[in-house]
Design a protein around this motif. Structure first.
Motif, PDB file in Angstrom:
ATOM      1  N   UNK A  73       6.703  19.030   4.135  1.00 19.33           N
ATOM      2  CA  UNK A  73       7.263  20.347   3.847  1.00 19.33           C
ATOM      3  C   UNK A  73       7.521  20.504   2.351  1.00 19.33           C
ATOM      4  N   UNK A  74       7.957  19.428   1.702  1.00 17.88           N
ATOM      5  CA  UNK A  74       8.316  19.520   0.287  1.00 17.88           C
ATOM      6  C   UNK A  74       7.152  19.160  -0.638  1.00 17.88           C
ATOM      7  N   UNK A  75       5.934  19.077  -0.105  1.00 15.29           N
ATOM      8  CA  UNK A  75       4.769  18.832  -0.954  1.00 15.29           C
ATOM      9  C   UNK A  75       4.130  17.488  -0.709  1.00 15.29           C
ATOM     10  N   UNK A  76       4.912  16.451  -0.572  1.00 11.57           N
ATOM     11  CA  UNK A  76       4.356  15.124  -0.321  1.00 11.57           C
ATOM     12  C   UNK A  76       5.473  14.110  -0.229  1.00 11.57           C
ATOM     13  N   UNK A  77       5.317  13.157   0.692  1.00 10.23           N
ATOM     14  CA  UNK A  77       6.286  12.076   0.834  1.00 10.23           C
ATOM     15  C   UNK A  77       5.585  10.756   0.554  1.00 10.23           C
ATOM     16  N   UNK A  78       6.203   9.933  -0.272  1.00 12.19           N
ATOM     17  CA  UNK A  78       5.684   8.598  -0.562  1.00 12.19           C
ATOM     18  C   UNK A  78       6.130   7.660   0.556  1.00 12.19           C
ATOM     19  N   UNK A  79       5.181   6.977   1.204  1.00 13.82           N
ATOM     20  CA  UNK A  79       5.527   5.992   2.230  1.00 13.82           C
ATOM     21  C   UNK A  79       4.956   4.645   1.829  1.00 13.82           C
ATOM     22  N   UNK A  80       5.794   3.618   1.884  1.00 12.47           N
ATOM     23  CA  UNK A  80       5.300   2.262   1.654  1.00 12.47           C
ATOM     24  C   UNK A  80       6.204   1.274   2.379  1.00 12.47           C
ATOM     25  N   UNK A  81       5.658   0.234   2.925  1.00 10.58           N
ATOM     26  CA  UNK A  81       4.316  -0.272   2.845  1.00 10.58           C
ATOM     27  C   UNK A  81       3.452   0.314   3.973  1.00 10.58           C
ATOM     28  N   UNK A  82       2.265   0.762   3.631  1.00 10.46           N
ATOM     29  CA  UNK A  82       1.355   1.333   4.613  1.00 10.46           C
ATOM     30  C   UNK A  82       0.565   0.302   5.393  1.00 10.46           C
ATOM     31  N   UNK A  83       0.766  -0.972   5.155  1.00 13.15           N
ATOM     32  CA  UNK A  83       0.077  -1.951   5.978  1.00 13.15           C
ATOM     33  C   UNK A  83      -0.280  -3.277   5.328  1.00 13.15           C
ATOM     34  N   UNK A  84       0.122  -3.503   4.090  1.00 10.98           N
ATOM     35  CA  UNK A  84      -0.279  -4.759   3.448  1.00 10.98           C
ATOM     36  C   UNK A  84       0.521  -5.950   3.952  1.00 10.98           C
ATOM     37  N   UNK A  85       1.808  -5.717   4.259  1.00 11.93           N
ATOM     38  CA  UNK A  85       2.700  -6.825   4.614  1.00 11.93           C
ATOM     39  C   UNK A  85       3.303  -6.598   5.988  1.00 11.93           C
ATOM     40  N   UNK A  86       2.700  -7.254   7.011  1.00 12.84           N
ATOM     41  CA  UNK A  86       3.141  -7.035   8.388  1.00 12.84           C
ATOM     42  C   UNK A  86       4.630  -7.303   8.541  1.00 12.84           C
ATOM     43  N   UNK A  90       0.865  -1.179   0.000  1.00 11.90           N
ATOM     44  CA  UNK A  90       0.000   0.000   0.000  1.00 11.90           C
ATOM     45  C   UNK A  90       0.902   1.229   0.000  1.00 11.90           C
ATOM     46  N   UNK A  91       0.819   2.014  -1.062  1.00 14.42           N
ATOM     47  CA  UNK A  91       1.653   3.209  -1.194  1.00 14.42           C
ATOM     48  C   UNK A  91       0.825   4.429  -0.798  1.00 14.42           C
ATOM     49  N   UNK A  92       1.303   5.165   0.195  1.00 14.07           N
ATOM     50  CA  UNK A  92       0.569   6.340   0.660  1.00 14.07           C
ATOM     51  C   UNK A  92       1.400   7.585   0.441  1.00 14.07           C
ATOM     52  N   UNK A  93       0.752   8.672   0.058  1.00 12.87           N
ATOM     53  CA  UNK A  93       1.451   9.951  -0.022  1.00 12.87           C
ATOM     54  C   UNK A  93       0.997  10.789   1.166  1.00 12.87           C
TER      55      UNK A  93
END
Lengths: 331, 331
Positions: free
Chosen positions: A132-145, A125-128
């Motif tokens: 400060x710089x507009x948006x950060x991509x964070x992954x995995x947001x929870x699909x794979x413990x 799960x890829x979350x933005x």
């Protein structure tokens, strides 16, 4: 014209906001939408709006997935709106899919119906998140413990491609989320991932900390789904808490109410910068198809942006770039 | 009169704020303070204040620990202000210790000089974060990257005692931080910890999520130090980001500046509710002695509150309760 299949039954607020958001997207972005409705649930919602009937179609399903249904239960429910949406995508009747439903169910059905891209062990799960710089991509947001280092490496590649093609950040800075930057920090997983990531062509920054999710130091943060979920929900909780405390402050006296009226416009723009809805949902990245999960509490605006991001992910051929970066490694 | 030993060399802002905070605490709470200074560093700071000379004494050290020193390096530096502070505490020349220094160094020196309480495998960094219900105890904030389930059980007991005796929350609700509440969520560690915690006499709520740190659902959140550190630093980063965005909004026009002037008091009170400094630093709980680490960026107010919490932890005999709850299990 791109066609986006929208599971109209997902979301905490019922089909009303989903339909409203999907119709807005059709109008603003010139995409066609297919709404998947449990029986006639969307009909009364559609009747409230005027829209281009050529751009909007409805498909009927017999049931829907509940937010509390387990992935395995959801998989068995072959007549749900979510399942029908994936089946239609697989059949080529649309270019991408959006649902505000149960993300665990969506990943399970997505894996079953679409499978994964070559070179990807497990989709994420890829979350933005706002930063400060507009948006950060964070992954995995929870699909794979629990994850292996090579999965974090795959997440890093997929996140970097997304940051480049969707957020427009050339050569994004990538970090591995950890409990400190110094040598000796991190756990076995993060240290092994860092070792492997140093030999990629990514713009890799090593270990980063929780504060780096928002401070602009990196554009892509990778972690296992347990850690990512804790970080995202911690942010969500703090955001709601801060917002309620500020609301209480503005209401606390006549003077503060008046003050609020004067700076309401500026505060509204500040809240927009902090609003996850702006970033339009979380792709299940690594699936062999484009599927975006919108937050369960999504507003019509969040649904609209999820449809926009779905269309962009198709236009930008995100999955083609991922296969190019990862698929050849296995070959 | 309680005497609190304060490492005056800790903190990002130099000894000035530490001395100011310690003197304020001495005055407001009627405690005596011993300032441990690298050579004569505190003398010029002390000369800026008027204070009760009977309540303030100074001890001199030859060096100080840097924020970037590794724990092992810090352990070797036997003449540092932090080491001298612990040595004096061990010798009974004070009742508790406060430092705004390097927490890893502090834990290493604290373990070496004081050791741990009976029944405690490893001390933890206990942090109180702002929340809807006033404050949530979170541990471990970063001392133990990887933990066993029995350590999480010990953290739960220590956190509950702290919430009861220091925050005044009778029978606090305790949860294990996880990526979801449903069955099947969590990892091996959290599931085993939950199994063990269900058979304690704690008011135990099972798995909780990141948002529960701030929403008041629980009063005590336990996790390994990797996860806790990520959660705390994510909150810190988001807090700074939100604060800077709001500051920018208030400054964005003449109208918003005027509005801000009118609600400044209310906003100040809101920020106080959200300010970690109010909660006065993080005890290294489980050490055989009371040692509080104040945030490196601590203001004088944060140091003052850390001294207050140190004195309360002694008065409330926190460590006696911990030994009572945990020490007998080993016997």
């Amino acid at each position: 014209m791109r066609r986006i299949i929208v599971d109209a039954m997902g979301g905490d607020h019922g089909p009303g906001v989903v339909v409203a958001g999907a119709l807005q997207a059709a109008k603003e972005y010139g995409v066609a939408v297919t709404l998947v409705s449990e029986s006639d649930a969307v009909d009364s919602e559609l009747s409230r709006h005027s829209y281009d009937t050529a751009a909007v179609s409805v498909v009927t399903a017999a049931s829907s997935i509940d937010m509390h249904d387990s992935p395995s239960r959801a998989l068995k429910q072959k007549d749900s709106s979510m399942r029908i949406a994936f089946d239609r995508l697989k059949a080529g009747e649309g270019d991408a899919l959006v649902s505000a439903g149960n993300s665990g169910a969506m990943m399970a059905i997505g894996m079953f119906v679409l499978g994964r891209l070559p070179g990807v062990d497990r989709p994420a799960i890829l979350t933005v998140t706002p930063s400060v710089s507009g948006g950060t991509v964070l992954l995995d947001g929870g699909a794979n413990t629990e994850c292996k280092a090579r999965q974090l490496v795959q997440f890093a590649h997929m996140g970097a491609i997304y940051a480049d093609k969707i957020l427009g950040i050339a050569t994004p800075r990538v970090g591995v989320l950890s409990n400190g930057e110094e040598d000796g920090k991190g756990n076995e997983l993060t240290r092994e991932a860092i070792h492997e990531l140093r030999s990629t062509d990514l713009n890799f920054m090593g270990h980063v900390e929780g504060r780096d999710i928002t401070n602009g130091r990196v554009n892509v943060v990778v972690c296992d789904g347990f850690t990512g979920n804790v970080a995202l929900k911690t942010m969500e909780g703090l955001g709601q808490f801060v917002s309620s405390v500020l609301k209480g402050a503005f209401r606390s006296s006549l003077l503060s109410r008046l003050g609020y009226l004067l700076c309401r416009g500026a505060i509204g723009r500040a809240y927009d910068r902090l609003d996850y809805a702006h970033y339009g949902g979380a792709p299940l990245i690594g699936l062999n198809g484009v599927a975006i999960v919108a937050h369960g509490g999504s507003s019509a605006k969040a649904i609209k942006n999820a449809v926009r991001v779905a269309a962009e992910a198709v236009s930008q051929d995100i999955n083609g770039y991922i296969v190019n970066a990862l698929g050849k490694r296995d070959a």
